[in-house]
Design a protein around this motif. Structure first.
Motif, mmCIF file in Angstrom:
data_model
loop_
_atom_site.group_PDB
_atom_site.id
_atom_site.type_symbol
_atom_site.label_atom_id
_atom_site.label_comp_id
_atom_site.label_asym_id
_atom_site.label_seq_id
_atom_site.Cartn_x
_atom_site.Cartn_y
_atom_site.Cartn_z
ATOM 1 N N ARG A 325 -25.683 -16.099 -29.888
ATOM 2 C CA ARG A 325 -26.806 -15.420 -30.550
ATOM 3 C C ARG A 325 -26.691 -15.614 -32.072
ATOM 4 O O ARG A 325 -25.651 -15.998 -32.586
ATOM 5 C CB ARG A 325 -26.802 -13.935 -30.211
ATOM 6 C CG ARG A 325 -25.625 -13.160 -30.795
ATOM 7 C CD ARG A 325 -25.678 -11.693 -30.383
ATOM 8 N NE ARG A 325 -24.641 -10.897 -31.056
ATOM 9 C CZ ARG A 325 -23.404 -10.768 -30.633
ATOM 10 N NH1 ARG A 325 -23.036 -11.383 -29.510
ATOM 11 N NH2 ARG A 325 -22.527 -10.035 -31.301
ATOM 12 N N ALA A 326 -27.810 -15.319 -32.754
ATOM 13 C CA ALA A 326 -27.868 -15.391 -34.218
ATOM 14 C C ALA A 326 -28.061 -13.995 -34.775
ATOM 15 O O ALA A 326 -28.827 -13.193 -34.222
ATOM 16 C CB ALA A 326 -29.002 -16.305 -34.673
ATOM 17 N N GLU A 327 -27.344 -13.708 -35.863
ATOM 18 C CA GLU A 327 -27.460 -12.427 -36.554
ATOM 19 C C GLU A 327 -27.709 -12.693 -38.033
ATOM 20 O O GLU A 327 -26.792 -13.091 -38.758
ATOM 21 C CB GLU A 327 -26.185 -11.590 -36.375
ATOM 22 C CG GLU A 327 -25.889 -11.183 -34.952
ATOM 23 C CD GLU A 327 -24.584 -10.399 -34.844
ATOM 24 O OE1 GLU A 327 -23.891 -10.286 -35.892
ATOM 25 O OE2 GLU A 327 -24.256 -9.925 -33.741
ATOM 26 N N ALA A 328 -28.945 -12.516 -38.450
ATOM 27 C CA ALA A 328 -29.291 -12.741 -39.855
ATOM 28 C C ALA A 328 -30.418 -11.799 -40.225
ATOM 29 O O ALA A 328 -31.421 -11.712 -39.514
ATOM 30 C CB ALA A 328 -29.711 -14.194 -40.085
ATOM 31 N N THR A 329 -30.260 -11.082 -41.316
ATOM 32 C CA THR A 329 -31.271 -10.133 -41.774
ATOM 33 C C THR A 329 -31.830 -10.578 -43.108
ATOM 34 O O THR A 329 -31.082 -10.922 -44.025
ATOM 35 C CB THR A 329 -30.655 -8.736 -41.929
ATOM 36 O OG1 THR A 329 -29.562 -8.798 -42.835
ATOM 37 C CG2 THR A 329 -30.158 -8.226 -40.581
ATOM 38 N N VAL A 363 -21.256 -16.220 -32.040
ATOM 39 C CA VAL A 363 -22.207 -15.611 -32.971
ATOM 40 C C VAL A 363 -22.369 -16.478 -34.205
ATOM 41 O O VAL A 363 -21.390 -16.916 -34.815
ATOM 42 C CB VAL A 363 -21.727 -14.198 -33.388
ATOM 43 C CG1 VAL A 363 -22.722 -13.564 -34.349
ATOM 44 C CG2 VAL A 363 -21.523 -13.328 -32.157
ATOM 45 N N ALA A 365 -23.819 -15.795 -37.775
ATOM 46 C CA ALA A 365 -24.218 -14.654 -38.607
ATOM 47 C C ALA A 365 -24.433 -15.112 -40.038
ATOM 48 O O ALA A 365 -23.826 -16.072 -40.511
ATOM 49 C CB ALA A 365 -23.150 -13.556 -38.560
ATOM 50 N N HIS A 367 -25.253 -13.245 -44.051
ATOM 51 C CA HIS A 367 -25.483 -12.045 -44.860
ATOM 52 C C HIS A 367 -25.296 -12.404 -46.333
ATOM 53 O O HIS A 367 -24.550 -13.328 -46.675
ATOM 54 C CB HIS A 367 -24.524 -10.919 -44.455
ATOM 55 C CG HIS A 367 -23.081 -11.267 -44.660
ATOM 56 N ND1 HIS A 367 -22.330 -11.914 -43.692
ATOM 57 C CD2 HIS A 367 -22.245 -11.073 -45.714
ATOM 58 C CE1 HIS A 367 -21.104 -12.096 -44.130
ATOM 59 N NE2 HIS A 367 -21.019 -11.600 -45.365
#
Length: 447
Positions: A325-329, A363, A365, A367
């Motif tokens: 999965r990808a986690e980027a905000t 993952v 990610a 940030h």
């Protein structure tokens, strides 16, 4: 002989001799002028004392006559009569200006030119009127100082010789260790290692000596790593080549049954792909180390790039049972080459997929940090030890370490990623992931 004339020893000696010659010449000229000036000042002081003493005596005319008898026609004494007449052996050395001043009751102390002759003049008025004049040509004064000038010249010649000899010794002190260093450098350039670099000489040359010794050690270590790398790559390439050769000979000899041909074809294809992977990795390393490696910098939003990487690898991680999965905000804007950044992330993901077991997470990610954007590839695999983290980006280090324990690649993937990160102006570091495996963090300057 010609080589010696072109050597540093000869050139330093020549330069120091030239400097010593110039300094000697300047010192001689200045010293001679100072001696002559001092002689003139001394003559003026002596004449002033005599003129004062004679003018103060009771019968100056008789004293003047005695002085005339003592000096004769070459004498330096003269009398200025009240009517302006100048008498005495030194009358040709008295100017009209000096005679007028002393008749007016004024003392005279000056250097002037009379009939083309520089003259030191001391005149004093006398009680009977007129005045007493003592005059001496400057040439006679400087001629008396000639022995002092000659002695100065001899002293300067001795000093010049000593300076040249000292310069030759200094040149030898400087040039000899440099010659040894040059010899050591030629031996290093010729491929010899473990060369003893003899220091000595000035501190700067000792620093060069130590730097050359450090270069020797670095070359030894680097060449050892290269030999180890080439041996490892040769070994890895020999395995698929051996398989290809064996199956090719078996096919040529017709010893493989018809029903086994598809299986042999698949094996040949897999081994060929493995060999091609090695070649592509080696070519990529060569391109990264070339000076003309091209980087096209544009504004890139890494927050949009990460999900596309996850989607592109879906055909690999989904059948393997890996939860990627990808986690980027928010926007993660950087100025970089989007294609090269994608290439770097793909390499890290490919490396992580080999180490991640089914059911474990993988993952991507991203940030922001002050002045930077950090992109991470974290896996839930077995991870890396502390010693592994320090050598993670060395060619083949992890492959050699875990070849019999885990699935490994060519051993070049992380080395390629590290060099590519440097080319992009980024920093790539290895660490521990909260998912339990390894984490690779890429730090890019924020836009």
């Amino acid at each position: 002989m010609r080589a010696w004339f072109g050597s540093l020893h000869f050139r330093v000696t020549l330069v120091m001799a030239a400097v010593a010659a110039a300094a000697t010449l300047i010192a001689g000229l200045v010293g001679a002028q100072l001696i002559r000036s001092a002689a003139v000042d001394q003559a003026r002081s002596s004449l002033a004392r005599e003129a004062t003493a004679l003018s103060a005596s009771g019968n100056v005319t008789d004293l003047a006559s005695l002085r005339e008898l003592a000096f004769g026609e070459a004498g330096r004494i003269a009398l200025v009569q009240p009517d302006g007449t100048v008498t005495g052996a030194g009358r040709h050395l008295v100017s009209a200006d000096a005679a007028a001043k002393v008749r007016a009751g004024r003392s005279v102390s000056q250097t002037e030119t009379v009939t083309g002759i520089p003259v030191v003049v001391e005149a004093r008025p006398i009680a009977a009127g007129g005045g007493l004049v003592l005059a001496e040509p400057v040439s006679a004064v400087t001629q008396a100082a000639g022995p002092l000038v000659a002695r100065l010249a001899w002293a300067l010649v001795v000093g010049f010789v000593c300076a040249v000899l000292g310069g030759a010794l200094v040149a030898r002190w400087v040039a000899t260790p440099l010659t040894r260093l040059a010899s050591a450098a030629r031996r290093l350039a010729g491929g010899e290692r473990g060369v003893t670099v003899d220091g000595g000489g000035p501190a700067e040359i000792s620093q060069v000596s130590r730097a050359l010794g450090a270069l020797d050690s670095s070359l030894t270590a680097s060449e050892a790593r290269q030999r180890e790398f080439l041996l490892s790559v040769s070994h890895e390439m020999r395995t698929p080549l051996t398989a290809l050769q064996g199956y090719a000979e078996a096919l040529a000899d017709g010893v493989i049954p018809a029903e086994d041909v598809p299986r042999v074809g698949r094996t040949l294809s897999a081994e060929t792909e493995r060999l091609d992977h090695f070649v592509r990795d080696l070519l990529e390393l060569a391109r990264l180390e070339a000076d003309d490696f091209r980087i096209d910098v544009h504004e890139v939003d890494a927050a949009e790039l990460l999900p596309s990487v996850v989607e592109a690898w879906r055909g690999v991680w989904e059948p393997a049972g890996i939860a990627m999965r990808a986690e980027a905000t928010g926007p993660l804007l950087v100025a970089t080459d989007a294609r090269r950044l994608r290439q770097l992330l793909d390499g890290l993901v490919e490396n992580a997929l080999r180490a991640t077991p089914p059911g474990a997470p993988l993952v991507l990610a991203g940030h922001p940090e002050p002045g930077a954007v950090v992109l991470e590839v974290r896996d839930g695999g077995p991870g890396l030890g502390e010693e592994d983290l320090a050598r993670a980006f060395d060619r083949g280090a992890l492959r050699d370490r875990y070849a019999g324990e885990r699935r490994v690649g060519t051993g070049l993937g992380l080395s390629i990623a590290s060099r590519l990160a440097s080319r992009l102006g980024a920093e790539l570091a290895a660490g521990h992931a909260p998912e339990g495996g390894a984490a690779f963090a890429l730090r890019l300057p924020a836009l």
